[in-house]
Design an enzyme around this catalytic site. Structure first.
Site, PDB file in Angstrom:
ATOM      1  N   GLY A  30       0.817  -1.213   0.000  1.00 40.82           N
ATOM      2  CA  GLY A  30       0.000   0.000   0.000  1.00 40.82           C
ATOM      3  C   GLY A  30       0.847   1.256   0.000  1.00 40.82           C
ATOM      4  O   GLY A  30       2.018   1.231  -0.368  1.00 40.82           O
ATOM      5  N   HIS A  36       4.347   2.098  -7.969  1.00 43.70           N
ATOM      6  CA  HIS A  36       3.379   0.991  -7.935  1.00 43.70           C
ATOM      7  C   HIS A  36       2.472   1.040  -9.165  1.00 43.70           C
ATOM      8  O   HIS A  36       2.139   0.006  -9.743  1.00 43.70           O
ATOM      9  CB  HIS A  36       2.492   1.088  -6.685  1.00 43.70           C
ATOM     10  CG  HIS A  36       3.230   0.956  -5.392  1.00 43.70           C
ATOM     11  ND1 HIS A  36       3.412   2.013  -4.520  1.00 43.70           N
ATOM     12  CD2 HIS A  36       3.831  -0.114  -4.817  1.00 43.70           C
ATOM     13  CE1 HIS A  36       4.075   1.594  -3.458  1.00 43.70           C
ATOM     14  NE2 HIS A  36       4.352   0.320  -3.610  1.00 43.70           N
ATOM     15  N   GLU A 147      12.072  -2.978  -9.779  1.00 43.35           N
ATOM     16  CA  GLU A 147      13.529  -3.155  -9.753  1.00 43.35           C
ATOM     17  C   GLU A 147      14.180  -2.391  -8.613  1.00 43.35           C
ATOM     18  O   GLU A 147      15.316  -2.639  -8.284  1.00 43.35           O
ATOM     19  CB  GLU A 147      14.132  -2.683 -11.080  1.00 43.35           C
ATOM     20  CG  GLU A 147      13.856  -3.630 -12.229  1.00 43.35           C
ATOM     21  CD  GLU A 147      14.638  -3.278 -13.478  1.00 43.35           C
ATOM     22  OE1 GLU A 147      15.236  -2.177 -13.527  1.00 43.35           O
ATOM     23  OE2 GLU A 147      14.633  -4.099 -14.409  1.00 43.35           O
ATOM     24  N   LYS A 148      13.436  -1.452  -8.023  1.00 38.45           N
ATOM     25  CA  LYS A 148      14.049  -0.670  -6.949  1.00 38.45           C
ATOM     26  C   LYS A 148      14.511  -1.583  -5.811  1.00 38.45           C
ATOM     27  O   LYS A 148      15.572  -1.371  -5.240  1.00 38.45           O
ATOM     28  CB  LYS A 148      13.074   0.372  -6.411  1.00 38.45           C
ATOM     29  CG  LYS A 148      13.747   1.173  -5.344  1.00 38.45           C
ATOM     30  CD  LYS A 148      12.885   2.230  -4.784  1.00 38.45           C
ATOM     31  CE  LYS A 148      13.331   2.500  -3.388  1.00 38.45           C
ATOM     32  NZ  LYS A 148      12.759   1.557  -2.432  1.00 38.45           N
ATOM     33  N   VAL A 179      10.858   3.955 -10.938  1.00 37.76           N
ATOM     34  CA  VAL A 179      10.346   5.280 -11.317  1.00 37.76           C
ATOM     35  C   VAL A 179      11.012   6.297 -10.399  1.00 37.76           C
ATOM     36  O   VAL A 179      11.136   6.072  -9.191  1.00 37.76           O
ATOM     37  CB  VAL A 179       8.808   5.347 -11.174  1.00 37.76           C
ATOM     38  CG1 VAL A 179       8.280   6.728 -11.552  1.00 37.76           C
ATOM     39  CG2 VAL A 179       8.153   4.276 -12.042  1.00 37.76           C
TER      40      VAL A 179
END
Ligand code: PAF
Length: 282
Positions: A30, A36, A147-148, A179
């Site tokens: 969340g 996300h 990927e973070k 992002v």
């Protein structure tokens, strides 16, 4: 969009969805941001039905970590997901996920060790356990991860291969690029903890990583550049650097040869009580 909080209605909803199309799963805790939503958009591009799980998983937080203050905003998250065309939100509470007497933990050795695994003992056991449970609950055809959290991605891929979770696993676990904000800071729900001053200083993290990568790419000494990166972060206002390391992107083994083509720079550093992580290809 259905919002489901118990296993039985989840299973019923999924029977219907699966009869219509492939089902993609986007696991989250969340506090959704554009990172996300990038996962959700990738999932929507590949499956007509997307299920998003929202569960702040207590088993992946250490005793002194931020479980209590982790942002929770189910209503706002659901509004964002509805606008993205998500079919179902799976939002169990802790009792639905880990009923009384729950006793099973999944541990993925190797890739879980070192880096965040060293700084956060038990963290990846908690991640692997809940992701395996989510896979069993939703039984998705595809699943999407950012990927973070590069080490998390490696742990999940290893687990999926080892436990024959997906068929064929190499195509079923999708990694989506990080992002970033306008100044390069990777989006993270934990960025909300940063004071305005710390938020400004936090941009030094991606900047120092890019500088190190450029220098190493031009032939500079790796050890010296990693030391310079750490010094740059401390000078910019970071309190400490947990690690700044070059690792093999797939195995997460330390990279020793100067020409390793699959190397990735991974960094974790603390600023104003918040731990930030980032990674970039060399
Ligand atoms: O990346 C996250 O948000 C979490 O670690 C995950 C994969 C949803 C498991 O709780």
């Amino acid at each position: 969009m259905q919002i489901v909080r118990q296993l039985d209605p989840l299973r019923s909803a999924l029977v219907q969805m699966r009869s219509e199309s492939a089902v993609a799963l986007v696991p989250t805790m969340g506090a959704l941001h554009q990172g996300h939503l990038a996962l959700v958009r990738e999932a929507r591009a590949r499956a007509a039905h997307v299920a998003v799980s929202i569960f702040v998983n207590p088993r992946q937080f250490g005793a002194n970590e931020d479980l209590g203050k982790y942002p929770r905003q189910l209503e706002a998250d659901c509004a964002l997901l509805e606008a993205e065309g998500v079919s179902l939100v799976w939002a169990p509470d802790a009792a639905a996920m880990y009923p009384q007497g729950y006793a099973t933990t999944v541990a993925v050795s190797g890739v879980s060790g070192g880096l965040c695994g060293a700084a956060r003992p038990g963290h990846f056991d908690g991640v692997a356990t809940v992701v395996l449970k989510l896979f069993n609950q939703v039984q998705p055809d595809l699943a999407f991860f950012g990927e973070k959290d590069w080490q998390q991605l490696a742990v999940i891929r290893r687990m999926a291969r080892d436990l024959d979770l997906t068929r064929p696993h190499s195509q079923a676990i999708h990694a989506v690029a990080t992002v970033r904000e306008h100044d390069g800071l990777a989006l993270s729900s934990r960025n909300a903890y940063l004071s305005p001053e710390d938020r400004r200083c936090a941009a030094a993290l991606p900047a120092a990583m890019r500088a190190a990568i450029a220098a190493i790419g031009s032939g500079a000494d790796r050890t010296q550049e990693l030391a310079r990166l750490q010094a740059a972060l401390l000078a910019a206002g970071f309190a400490s650097v947990d690690y700044a390391e070059l690792r093999d992107a797939a195995t997460l083994e330390p990279v020793s040869t100067p020409d390793a083509s699959n190397a990735r720079l991974l960094v974790a550093a603390r600023i104003g009580g918040t731990r930030l992580i980032d990674n970039m290809p060399l």
